[in-house]
Design an enzyme around this catalytic site. Structure first.
Site, short mmCIF file in Angstrom:
data_model
loop_
_atom_site.label_atom_id
_atom_site.label_comp_id
_atom_site.label_asym_id
_atom_site.label_seq_id
_atom_site.Cartn_x
_atom_site.Cartn_y
_atom_site.Cartn_z
N SER A 165 3.27 -2.45 10.33
CA SER A 165 4.72 -2.47 10.60
C SER A 165 5.40 -3.79 10.21
CB SER A 165 4.99 -2.12 12.07
OG SER A 165 4.57 -0.79 12.34
N GLU A 195 -5.40 -5.43 10.48
CA GLU A 195 -4.41 -4.37 10.69
C GLU A 195 -4.73 -3.63 11.99
OE1 GLU A 195 -2.43 -3.09 6.78
OE2 GLU A 195 -4.23 -1.90 7.01
N HIS A 213 -9.58 0.65 4.82
CA HIS A 213 -8.32 0.89 5.55
C HIS A 213 -8.60 1.79 6.75
CE1 HIS A 213 -4.29 2.28 6.49
NE2 HIS A 213 -3.83 1.26 5.78
N GLY A 267 2.31 1.94 10.82
CA GLY A 267 3.28 3.03 10.72
C GLY A 267 3.97 3.39 12.02
N LYS A 285 0.01 4.23 -0.28
CA LYS A 285 -0.69 5.40 0.30
C LYS A 285 -0.47 6.63 -0.59
CE LYS A 285 -0.04 3.30 4.78
NZ LYS A 285 -0.12 3.48 6.23
N ASN A 322 0.87 -1.18 0.00
CA ASN A 322 0.00 0.00 0.00
C ASN A 322 0.90 1.23 0.00
OD1 ASN A 322 -1.83 2.02 0.49
ND2 ASN A 322 -2.36 1.35 2.57
N GLU A 334 -7.05 4.21 7.92
CA GLU A 334 -6.86 5.65 7.67
C GLU A 334 -8.11 6.26 7.04
OE1 GLU A 334 -3.09 5.46 5.63
OE2 GLU A 334 -2.13 4.88 7.49
C1 PEP Z 1 -0.91 -0.01 6.11
O1 PEP Z 1 -1.12 1.18 6.20
O2 PEP Z 1 -1.71 -0.76 5.52
C2 PEP Z 1 0.29 -0.54 6.75
C3 PEP Z 1 0.32 -1.81 7.04
O3 PEP Z 1 1.28 0.36 7.01
P1 PEP Z 1 2.74 0.05 7.67
O4 PEP Z 1 3.23 -1.22 7.05
O5 PEP Z 1 3.57 1.23 7.27
O6 PEP Z 1 2.53 -0.08 9.13
#
Ligand code: PEP
Length: 248
Positions: free
Chosen positions: A210, A165, A95, A171, A13, A11, A97
């Site tokens: 992460s 997630e 997601h 992040g 973003k 992703n 976000e």
């Molecule tokens: C995400 O936003 O889907 C994600 C998993 O981000 P990160 O790997 O940066 O934590």
């Protein structure tokens, strides 16, 4: 990991300009021999060019969100049909976000899932608890509730995956323990079987939050983990490819 090919989705973003297509090409080159299904979800502005650049490779291109309507007066939005027209094969929906910043409810996510199916896209539906919810002992109830609310019955017989997630792991560099990931993935599996019967036993459940080269192998080989949704570490070919390799 389950017997089916693991799905490793990046992703990007709101990151990536045309110059970043070289990074996508490097990912495709490095993933040539991989047994995993590899997907890059760039910003919508890069979708068409990336799908053309990666045509003929094993790497698929996906969207990061889609509106539930096919077209209309929705300034700034992109429909599932538009994503498919630009070359997307999959789409990330729900997601955190978007659930958090855009107030997307389970009902909205379910409507977007129906739109993705209408356009022939394979949805990756995200669920996950906040830190407060985990600390309050509500993580399992919150996440299984999101699974039930965000996955419409129309998904029966269609290809899709669920991405667990934890919001607090995205992040931040923080990750749940392997035991916590397995506990949640087992609970999601039980909900999928409840909703979709035997087919629910095969739906890939990705972990996201992460994931990086140093923790990918352990996470990807945990029980009921069928792949990963990767944010930050998907932006650099060398890191993303290390994660793809860890899935083998
Ligand atoms: C995400 O936003 O889907 C994600 C998993 O981000 P990160 O790997 O940066 O934590």
């Amino acid at each position: 990991m389950t017997a089916r090919a693991p799905l490793i989705a990046g992703n990007w973003k709101m990151n990536g300009l045309r110059a970043s297509l070289a990074e996508a090409a490097a990912i495709a080159k490095g993933a040539e021999q991989s047994a995993a299904r590899v997907v890059i979800c760039p910003p919508a502005s890069l979708l068409h060019q990336m799908s053309e650049a990666l045509a003929g490779t094993r790497v698929l291109v996906g969207g990061q969100d889609a509106h539930w309507e096919e077209s209309g007066a929705f300034t700034g939005e992109v429909s599932a049909e538009m994503l498919a027209d630009a070359g997307a094969k999959l789409v990330i929906l729900g997601h955190s976000e978007r659930r958090t910043a855009r107030g997307e409810t389970d009902e909205v996510v379910a409507a977007k899932v129906r739109a993705a199916l209408r356009a022939g896209l394979e949805p990756i539906v995200c669920v996950g608890e906040t830190l407060g919810e985990r600390q309050a002992g509500q993580a399992l109830a919150v996440v299984t509730g999101q699974v039930r609310g965000s996955l419409p019955a129309e998904l029966a017989g269609r290809a899709f995956s669920v991405a667990y997630e934890p919001v607090w792991a995205i992040g931040t560099g923080l990750t749940p323990t392997t035991a916590e990931i397995e506990e949640m993935h087992r609970a999601i599996r039980a909900s999928l079987v409840e909703l979709f019967g035997a087919a629910g036993a095969d739906t890939p459940i990705l972990y996201g939050g992460s994931v990086k080269p140093s923790n990918a192998r352990e996470i990807l080989h945990a029980a009921e983990v069928g792949g990963a949704l990767v944010g930050g570490a998907s932006l650099k070919a060398v890191d993303f490819l290390a994660i793809v390799e860890a899935a083998a």
